[in-house]
Write an enzyme that holds these catalytic residues in place. Sequence first.
Site, PDB file in Angstrom:
ATOM      1  N   HIS A  22       0.835  -1.201   0.000  1.00  0.00           N
ATOM      2  CA  HIS A  22       0.000   0.000   0.000  1.00  0.00           C
ATOM      3  C   HIS A  22       0.872   1.254   0.000  1.00  0.00           C
ATOM      4  O   HIS A  22       1.764   1.389   0.817  1.00  0.00           O
ATOM      5  CB  HIS A  22      -0.904  -0.019   1.238  1.00  0.00           C
ATOM      6  CG  HIS A  22      -1.805   1.152   1.336  1.00  0.00           C
ATOM      7  ND1 HIS A  22      -2.092   1.745   2.530  1.00  0.00           N
ATOM      8  CD2 HIS A  22      -2.478   1.841   0.388  1.00  0.00           C
ATOM      9  CE1 HIS A  22      -2.918   2.758   2.323  1.00  0.00           C
ATOM     10  NE2 HIS A  22      -3.160   2.832   1.033  1.00  0.00           N
ATOM     11  N   ASP A  30       6.280   6.133 -21.329  1.00  0.00           N
ATOM     12  CA  ASP A  30       6.175   6.023 -22.786  1.00  0.00           C
ATOM     13  C   ASP A  30       7.546   5.709 -23.377  1.00  0.00           C
ATOM     14  O   ASP A  30       8.534   5.571 -22.642  1.00  0.00           O
ATOM     15  CB  ASP A  30       5.529   7.282 -23.391  1.00  0.00           C
ATOM     16  CG  ASP A  30       6.335   8.563 -23.180  1.00  0.00           C
ATOM     17  OD1 ASP A  30       7.585   8.519 -23.083  1.00  0.00           O
ATOM     18  OD2 ASP A  30       5.707   9.637 -23.153  1.00  0.00           O
ATOM     19  N   ASP A  66      -4.898   3.538  -4.802  1.00  0.00           N
ATOM     20  CA  ASP A  66      -4.969   3.995  -3.418  1.00  0.00           C
ATOM     21  C   ASP A  66      -6.201   4.881  -3.194  1.00  0.00           C
ATOM     22  O   ASP A  66      -6.396   5.869  -3.898  1.00  0.00           O
ATOM     23  CB  ASP A  66      -3.699   4.768  -3.070  1.00  0.00           C
ATOM     24  CG  ASP A  66      -3.463   4.897  -1.581  1.00  0.00           C
ATOM     25  OD1 ASP A  66      -4.431   4.795  -0.798  1.00  0.00           O
ATOM     26  OD2 ASP A  66      -2.300   5.118  -1.189  1.00  0.00           O
ATOM     27  N   MET A  76       2.176  13.441 -16.342  1.00  0.00           N
ATOM     28  CA  MET A  76       3.182  14.476 -16.539  1.00  0.00           C
ATOM     29  C   MET A  76       2.528  15.632 -17.295  1.00  0.00           C
ATOM     30  O   MET A  76       2.026  15.453 -18.396  1.00  0.00           O
ATOM     31  CB  MET A  76       4.369  13.947 -17.349  1.00  0.00           C
ATOM     32  CG  MET A  76       5.446  14.991 -17.584  1.00  0.00           C
ATOM     33  SD  MET A  76       6.732  14.432 -18.733  1.00  0.00           S
ATOM     34  CE  MET A  76       7.548  13.208 -17.735  1.00  0.00           C
ATOM     35  N   TYR A 116       9.575  13.609 -12.766  1.00  0.00           N
ATOM     36  CA  TYR A 116      10.812  12.832 -12.771  1.00  0.00           C
ATOM     37  C   TYR A 116      11.290  12.536 -11.347  1.00  0.00           C
ATOM     38  O   TYR A 116      11.750  11.431 -11.049  1.00  0.00           O
ATOM     39  CB  TYR A 116      11.915  13.554 -13.536  1.00  0.00           C
ATOM     40  CG  TYR A 116      11.743  13.589 -15.034  1.00  0.00           C
ATOM     41  CD1 TYR A 116      11.012  12.628 -15.725  1.00  0.00           C
ATOM     42  CD2 TYR A 116      12.334  14.601 -15.786  1.00  0.00           C
ATOM     43  CE1 TYR A 116      10.865  12.663 -17.095  1.00  0.00           C
ATOM     44  CE2 TYR A 116      12.201  14.642 -17.174  1.00  0.00           C
ATOM     45  CZ  TYR A 116      11.462  13.673 -17.824  1.00  0.00           C
ATOM     46  OH  TYR A 116      11.326  13.718 -19.178  1.00  0.00           O
ATOM     47  N   TYR A 134       3.899  12.735 -23.749  1.00  0.00           N
ATOM     48  CA  TYR A 134       3.314  12.978 -22.427  1.00  0.00           C
ATOM     49  C   TYR A 134       2.372  11.840 -22.031  1.00  0.00           C
ATOM     50  O   TYR A 134       1.320  12.063 -21.443  1.00  0.00           O
ATOM     51  CB  TYR A 134       2.584  14.329 -22.387  1.00  0.00           C
ATOM     52  CG  TYR A 134       3.515  15.500 -22.519  1.00  0.00           C
ATOM     53  CD1 TYR A 134       4.213  15.978 -21.411  1.00  0.00           C
ATOM     54  CD2 TYR A 134       3.705  16.138 -23.740  1.00  0.00           C
ATOM     55  CE1 TYR A 134       5.070  17.069 -21.529  1.00  0.00           C
ATOM     56  CE2 TYR A 134       4.563  17.216 -23.872  1.00  0.00           C
ATOM     57  CZ  TYR A 134       5.244  17.674 -22.763  1.00  0.00           C
ATOM     58  OH  TYR A 134       6.093  18.750 -22.874  1.00  0.00           O
ATOM     59  N   ASN A 136       3.235   9.434 -19.947  1.00  0.00           N
ATOM     60  CA  ASN A 136       3.785   8.862 -18.719  1.00  0.00           C
ATOM     61  C   ASN A 136       2.796   9.017 -17.574  1.00  0.00           C
ATOM     62  O   ASN A 136       2.091  10.025 -17.483  1.00  0.00           O
ATOM     63  CB  ASN A 136       5.085   9.582 -18.350  1.00  0.00           C
ATOM     64  CG  ASN A 136       6.056   9.592 -19.490  1.00  0.00           C
ATOM     65  OD1 ASN A 136       6.442   8.548 -19.986  1.00  0.00           O
ATOM     66  ND2 ASN A 136       6.453  10.780 -19.931  1.00  0.00           N
TER      67      ASN A 136
END
Length: 145
Positions: A22, A30, A66, A76, A116, A134, A136
């Site tokens: 958890h 990507d 979660d 991102m 990042y 974009y 990710n």
Amino acid sequence: MLKGIPKILPPELLKVLCEMGHGDCLVIGDGNFPAESLGKEAIVIRMDGHDACAVLEAVLALFPLDTYVEHPVKLMQVTPGDPVETPIWEEYRRIVGNSDSRGEKAFGQLERFAFYEEAKKAYAVIATGESALYANMILQKGIVS
């Protein structure tokens, strides 16, 4: 062979998903994401032949998001001034909405370099062959109830 496991998921990833607890985070990167350099402290799983939507859908078949955080899915942000469209995000919203009742509310965004930094803390990074820019995301694992 096992029943009910999406065939796209390699054994190494199944093991990682099982090991994660958890609050642990999983990056789906990507094809341009620097998985190996940012994932030096993580487990990097190569899935170069697969697109991010297929990987996300398969992961979410087994991986609870979660419920104790506002945004268990982080994208991102597009860099200001970058004229890039992100139609893949609509696909992500559809896929997440199929497995999490919060739908679009489960999503947050992080500025590129903040993304990042968060990715460096991830338990694992999946390197996909996704060509969309974009594309990710970071997923935070929840509990099985």
